[in-house]
Design a protein around this motif. Structure first.
Motif, short mmCIF file in Angstrom:
data_model
loop_
_atom_site.label_atom_id
_atom_site.label_comp_id
_atom_site.label_asym_id
_atom_site.label_seq_id
_atom_site.Cartn_x
_atom_site.Cartn_y
_atom_site.Cartn_z
N GLU A 10 -4.87 23.31 -28.28
CA GLU A 10 -6.23 23.93 -28.25
C GLU A 10 -6.20 25.27 -28.90
N GLY A 11 -7.21 25.26 -29.93
CA GLY A 11 -7.29 26.69 -30.65
C GLY A 11 -6.18 26.78 -31.60
N ASN A 17 0.05 27.61 -34.20
CA ASN A 17 -1.01 28.58 -33.42
C ASN A 17 -0.65 30.00 -34.06
#
Length: 184
Positions: free
Chosen positions: A136-137, A155
């Motif tokens: 996520e992200g 990330n």
């Protein structure tokens, strides 16, 4: 040479020849020469390194030409799940060779190879589920292969990169885990 020292000298000579006969002396001498060559290569540009090839891999520790500390354990790092930062597949065991850890002021990278008797597709599905939240992200690249997969999660905000590679073979699955963090 005094006659009372001759038996001791003869015993030491026989011992040294016995070691040479099994190749241990030449193996250690070769290892030490290789360590010195690697150290000289690093040190020629102003670094200061100590190399150890005696632990079933290579450990290189020192400072670079700017005085920044570094340590590399290649094939000799004893890594646990907490060190890698990626869960180990249940029942998977580390491969015979040790892991790798490279650390400097810019961050750290660790990698380890695991073995499982489970099918590569089952192992791949487990890792996809385990690492879903980390995606996520982040930038996620998930490549399915005939017998396994390669999953990469970058990330930027957390300054972290996770890579899981699963491949199948006659014995089950070979799992390679790589985790790197950037300190800057």
């Amino acid at each position: 040479m005094s006659t009372r020292f001759r038996p001791a000298a003869a015993t030491l000579t026989a011992f040294a020849l016995g070691l040479a006969g099994c190749g241990k002396v030449s193996e250690v001498a070769s290892e030490k020469a290789t360590e010195k060559m690697i150290e000289a290569q690093i040190n020629k540009d102003g670094g200061n390194a100590k190399v150890d090839l005696s632990k079933n891999g290579a450990t290189v520790e020192g400072t670079d030409e700017h005085g920044k500390a570094f340590k590399m354990e290649m094939g000799s790092a004893q890594l646990a799940e907490k060190d890698v930062g990626i869960p180990f597949y249940p029942g998977a065991k580390p491969a015979d060779e040790g892991g790798t850890r490279i650390r400097n002021d810019g961050g750290e990278m660790v990698s380890i190879e695991l073995r499982s008797s489970d099918d590569a597709k089952k192992v791949s599905a487990w890792y996809r589920e385990q690492l879903k939240a980390r995606g996520e992200g982040a930038t996620v690249i998930d490549s399915a292969q005939d017998k396994g997969m390669q999953l990469s999660i970058v990330n930027e905000k957390a300054k972290e990169h996770v890579m899981v590679d699963v491949s199948g073979d006659a014995e089950g699955s070979r799992i390679t885990l790589v985790h790197s963090t950037n300190a800057k």
